[in-house]
Design a protein around this motif. Structure first.
Motif, PDB file in Angstrom:
ATOM      1  N   SER A 132       0.828  -1.218   0.000  1.00 13.81           N
ATOM      2  CA  SER A 132       0.000   0.000   0.000  1.00 13.81           C
ATOM      3  C   SER A 132       0.857   1.261   0.000  1.00 13.81           C
ATOM      4  N   LEU A 133       1.902   1.275   0.808  1.00 12.88           N
ATOM      5  CA  LEU A 133       2.786   2.449   0.827  1.00 12.88           C
ATOM      6  C   LEU A 133       3.471   2.666  -0.516  1.00 12.88           C
ATOM      7  N   ILE A 134       3.932   1.578  -1.114  1.00  9.26           N
ATOM      8  CA  ILE A 134       4.617   1.696  -2.408  1.00  9.26           C
ATOM      9  C   ILE A 134       3.645   2.150  -3.494  1.00  9.26           C
ATOM     10  N   MET A 135       2.448   1.568  -3.530  1.00  4.80           N
ATOM     11  CA  MET A 135       1.468   1.964  -4.556  1.00  4.80           C
ATOM     12  C   MET A 135       1.034   3.419  -4.373  1.00  4.80           C
ATOM     13  N   HIS A 136       0.831   3.827  -3.134  1.00  5.94           N
ATOM     14  CA  HIS A 136       0.449   5.211  -2.858  1.00  5.94           C
ATOM     15  C   HIS A 136       1.536   6.168  -3.335  1.00  5.94           C
ATOM     16  N   SER A 137       2.787   5.846  -3.058  1.00  5.44           N
ATOM     17  CA  SER A 137       3.891   6.700  -3.495  1.00  5.44           C
ATOM     18  C   SER A 137       4.028   6.696  -5.012  1.00  5.44           C
ATOM     19  N   GLN A 138       3.879   5.524  -5.623  1.00  5.10           N
ATOM     20  CA  GLN A 138       4.013   5.438  -7.075  1.00  5.10           C
ATOM     21  C   GLN A 138       2.924   6.229  -7.779  1.00  5.10           C
TER      22      GLN A 138
END
Length: 171
Positions: free
Chosen positions: A107-113
């Motif tokens: 979730s953190l990676i997708m949100h940042s991406q």
């Protein structure tokens, strides 16, 4: 007293006539030049459009729910879902809930991406920056994949995200 007044009024008239004559001559020259260039470049209502530049009109993509309202709703749900997941990471230990580690990491990676991709689309669009725009987009994709591999390694071979958050919080 009358002579300076006469001199001033005649001076203004002379300057006005000189300016008017020079302005009308330049207007005639511009008119003659425009008639010559009009045969080369036909008049287009709304101004000239030079093909193959950033002045090209934007083509509208076909309507798609996945790129419209569904995409927006997914972004909002992901951002809102990060709050309870982060609170759950504070309340639990990482060794007990490895699934929470995985979901929080993705979730953190997708949100940042999604956020960085929106920035690249807005400020480094490939139409305006044909070289650096695609390079930056593919660089972001490579960084996202690399970060996912790193988070996977950190969650499986080390303490995990939730344990890290708990240790940082108590430090």
């Amino acid at each position: 007293m009358a002579s300076p007044l006469i001199l001033r009024s005649s001076l203004h008239r002379a300057l006005a006539q000189r300016y008017f004559l020079s302005a009308s001559r330049s207007a005639l020259q511009v008119r003659n030049e425009s008639s010559q260039t009009q045969t080369q470049f036909p008049y287009i209502p709304g101004g000239p459009i030079y093909r193959g530049t950033v002045n090209d009109p934007t083509s509208f993509p076909p309507p798609s729910r996945t790129h419209g309202s569904y995409h927006w709703a997914f972004e909002r749900l992901l951002a809102a879902g990060l709050v309870p997941m982060t609170v759950a990471a504070f309340a639990t230990s990482g060794s007990s809930y490895p699934v929470l580690d995985g979901i929080l990491g993705i979730s953190l990676i997708m949100h940042s991406q999604i956020g960085f991709d929106s920035m690249l689309v807005d400020y480094l669009h490939k139409r305006k920056f044909p070289i650096i725009g695609p390079i930056a987009t593919w660089g972001l994709r490579a960084a996202t994949v690399g970060t996912m591999v790193g988070i996977y390694q950190f969650n499986t071979n080390d303490i995990g995200l939730t344990e890290l958050i708990a240790k940082v919080w108590t430090a």
